[in-house]
Design a protein around this motif. Structure first.
Motif, PDB file in Angstrom:
ATOM      1  N   GLY A  65       9.074   7.240  -6.964  1.00  0.00           N
ATOM      2  CA  GLY A  65       8.590   6.303  -7.958  1.00  0.00           C
ATOM      3  C   GLY A  65       7.545   5.361  -7.406  1.00  0.00           C
ATOM      4  O   GLY A  65       6.942   5.635  -6.359  1.00  0.00           O
ATOM      5  N   SER A  66       7.325   4.246  -8.083  1.00  0.00           N
ATOM      6  CA  SER A  66       6.305   3.274  -7.692  1.00  0.00           C
ATOM      7  C   SER A  66       6.917   2.249  -6.748  1.00  0.00           C
ATOM      8  O   SER A  66       7.846   1.523  -7.118  1.00  0.00           O
ATOM      9  N   VAL A  67       6.393   2.194  -5.529  1.00  0.00           N
ATOM     10  CA  VAL A  67       6.932   1.327  -4.478  1.00  0.00           C
ATOM     11  C   VAL A  67       5.957   0.186  -4.216  1.00  0.00           C
ATOM     12  O   VAL A  67       4.746   0.401  -4.073  1.00  0.00           O
ATOM     13  N   VAL A  68       6.473  -1.034  -4.129  1.00  0.00           N
ATOM     14  CA  VAL A  68       5.644  -2.200  -3.837  1.00  0.00           C
ATOM     15  C   VAL A  68       5.284  -2.171  -2.355  1.00  0.00           C
ATOM     16  O   VAL A  68       6.166  -2.050  -1.495  1.00  0.00           O
ATOM     17  N   VAL A  69       3.991  -2.309  -2.043  1.00  0.00           N
ATOM     18  CA  VAL A  69       3.540  -2.245  -0.651  1.00  0.00           C
ATOM     19  C   VAL A  69       2.864  -3.534  -0.183  1.00  0.00           C
ATOM     20  O   VAL A  69       2.613  -3.692   1.011  1.00  0.00           O
ATOM     21  N   ALA A  70       2.553  -4.444  -1.100  1.00  0.00           N
ATOM     22  CA  ALA A  70       1.896  -5.694  -0.676  1.00  0.00           C
ATOM     23  C   ALA A  70       2.066  -6.762  -1.744  1.00  0.00           C
ATOM     24  O   ALA A  70       1.977  -6.473  -2.942  1.00  0.00           O
ATOM     25  N   ARG A  71       2.328  -8.040  -1.282  1.00  0.00           N
ATOM     26  CA  ARG A  71       2.373  -9.162  -2.226  1.00  0.00           C
ATOM     27  C   ARG A  71       0.974  -9.671  -2.533  1.00  0.00           C
ATOM     28  O   ARG A  71       0.684 -10.104  -3.647  1.00  0.00           O
ATOM     29  N   GLU A  72       0.102  -9.634  -1.525  1.00  0.00           N
ATOM     30  CA  GLU A  72      -1.276 -10.094  -1.692  1.00  0.00           C
ATOM     31  C   GLU A  72      -2.203  -9.092  -1.015  1.00  0.00           C
ATOM     32  O   GLU A  72      -2.575  -9.266   0.147  1.00  0.00           O
ATOM     33  N   PRO A  73      -2.546  -8.009  -1.689  1.00  0.00           N
ATOM     34  CA  PRO A  73      -3.403  -6.990  -1.061  1.00  0.00           C
ATOM     35  C   PRO A  73      -4.755  -7.563  -0.662  1.00  0.00           C
ATOM     36  O   PRO A  73      -5.289  -8.452  -1.327  1.00  0.00           O
ATOM     37  N   GLU A  74      -5.262  -7.036   0.444  1.00  0.00           N
ATOM     38  CA  GLU A  74      -6.608  -7.420   0.851  1.00  0.00           C
ATOM     39  C   GLU A  74      -7.633  -6.728  -0.035  1.00  0.00           C
ATOM     40  O   GLU A  74      -7.365  -5.673  -0.610  1.00  0.00           O
TER      41      GLU A  74
END
Length: 376
Positions: A65-74
């Protein structure tokens, strides 16, 4: 103006990620759950999820599924080493006749200006969509695409058009859609090739096409028809053979089956003394069919095709008269257009490159009936 529904879903999910309510490493709810929560359609949820992936908040992993990889992506430009953009290049397939030289142009133009990831869809629309997802999730800022079809616009392509992801279509066109493309002038190339056969004295010319539904094939047929119209020659039933499938990526038909089909075509239309063929691999099959029937090329039959593998290191190779596409220029111009579009998403253009008719060993005047059935 009311906020679009997909934007509301996107903003809410993004805030949950930024606040830590949905932490890095966790999964977003399944699409059906989000549809129920927000009271929106599957298309709305998909668009919001695509935006989260494009911005670098999530990745989609098969069976997970959709996994969170960053709170504030660059920002993408900050993620790339040396400030070079990452661009994807998705091809159906490639060989020495068509594809390899396009890729050479792509890599040559991108050298020092962009990093390129190359993928092959092998003619599978579902795999093509998966590859586009992978490239988006990897941070690609633009995509060069040789699509599996151009009869209709795949949903995966249309979604990225609506998201303003820079994209350039190779060797195809999508009329009426605001998407850049770089292709050859296939109509003019096919017309010139057909007129060459007329000028040699052939009065009955056949046309052999693959089973694929792409604009380049349709444009070559249009050039063939135009050449007949300008000579005031009518097209007859059975003059055209469409359906050579073994050369199309993803098809299961064998070369032997197609050679048998071509042999039957030749036997059914003995009046055809010349042929325009849409690509080199089909020309090779047609040559084999002619030889199986004892019809010499070019003494009895002439053939003109599109494209030809380089023969510099194989000078004894049978060389077809062919319409040469400037594949290196196609690749280079596609990269230039994509980089321009990354800088300015409104910079959309359709470019048609001229072709060149290259003489070879496969064309000659038609045979003149005589005692031995050869040219007088």
């Amino acid at each position: 103006m009311d906020q679009p529904l997909y934007r509301r879903v996107f903003d809410t999910l993004r805030e949950r990620i930024r606040s830590g309510e949905v932490p890095v490493g966790s999964h977003l709810p399944a699409p059906r759950a989000l549809e129920a929560e927000f009271g929106v359609s599957a298309i709305t949820v998909r668009r919001a999820m695509d935006m989260l992936r494009t911005d670098g908040y999530i990745v989609r992993r098969p069976r997970i599924g959709s996994v969170v990889v960053a709170r504030e992506p660059e920002a993408p430009a900050e993620r790339r080493a040396g400030g070079r953009p990452l661009i994807g290049c998705v091809l159906t397939d490639l060989d020495d006749a068509f594809g390899s030289q396009v890729l050479t142009g792509v890599l040559g133009e991108a050298d020092g200006r962009a990093d390129v990831v190359v993928k092959k869809s092998l003619g599978d629309p579902a795999h093509e969509e998966q590859l586009l997802d992978e490239l988006t999730e990897a941070g690609a800022e633009g995509v060069l695409l040789l699509p599996t079809s151009s009869r209709f616009i795949a949903p995966a392509v249309m979604r990225r058009v609506t998201q303003a992801l820079p994209m350039v279509i190779l060797d195809r066109v999508f009329p009426g859609v605001p998407i850049s493309s770089v292709c050859s002038d296939n109509v003019a190339g096919a017309q010139a090739a057909t007129e060459l056969l007329f000028d040699l004295g052939h009065e009955h010319v056949g046309l052999v096409l693959p089973s694929s539904t792409v604009s380049s094939v349709e444009d070559r047929r249009a050039g063939f028809v135009q050449a007949h119209a300008e000579r005031r020659l009518s097209l007859e039933p059975g003059q055209e053979l469409r359906g050579v499938a073994s050369v199309v990526p993803g098809e299961s038909r064998t070369a032997a089956q197609d050679t048998a089909q071509l042999t039957a075509y030749l036997e059914a239309r003995p009046d055809l003394t010349a042929f325009l063929v849409s690509e080199h691999r089909i020309a090779v099959l047609l040559l084999a069919a002619c030889r199986a029937l004892g019809r010499s090329v070019p003494d009895a039959v002439s053939i003109v095709c599109f494209d030809h593998p380089p023969t510099a290191f194989a000078p004894d190779t049978f060389r077809f008269t062919h319409v040469r596409q400037d594949q290196d220029a196609m690749g280079r111009m596609a990269v230039r257009q994509l980089l321009a579009q990354i800088e300015d998403p409104t910079d959309v253009a359709t470019l048609a490159l001229p072709t060149t008719l290259v003489p070879g060993d496969s064309t000659a005047p038609p045979p003149v009936p005589g005692p031995a059935g050869r040219r007088a």
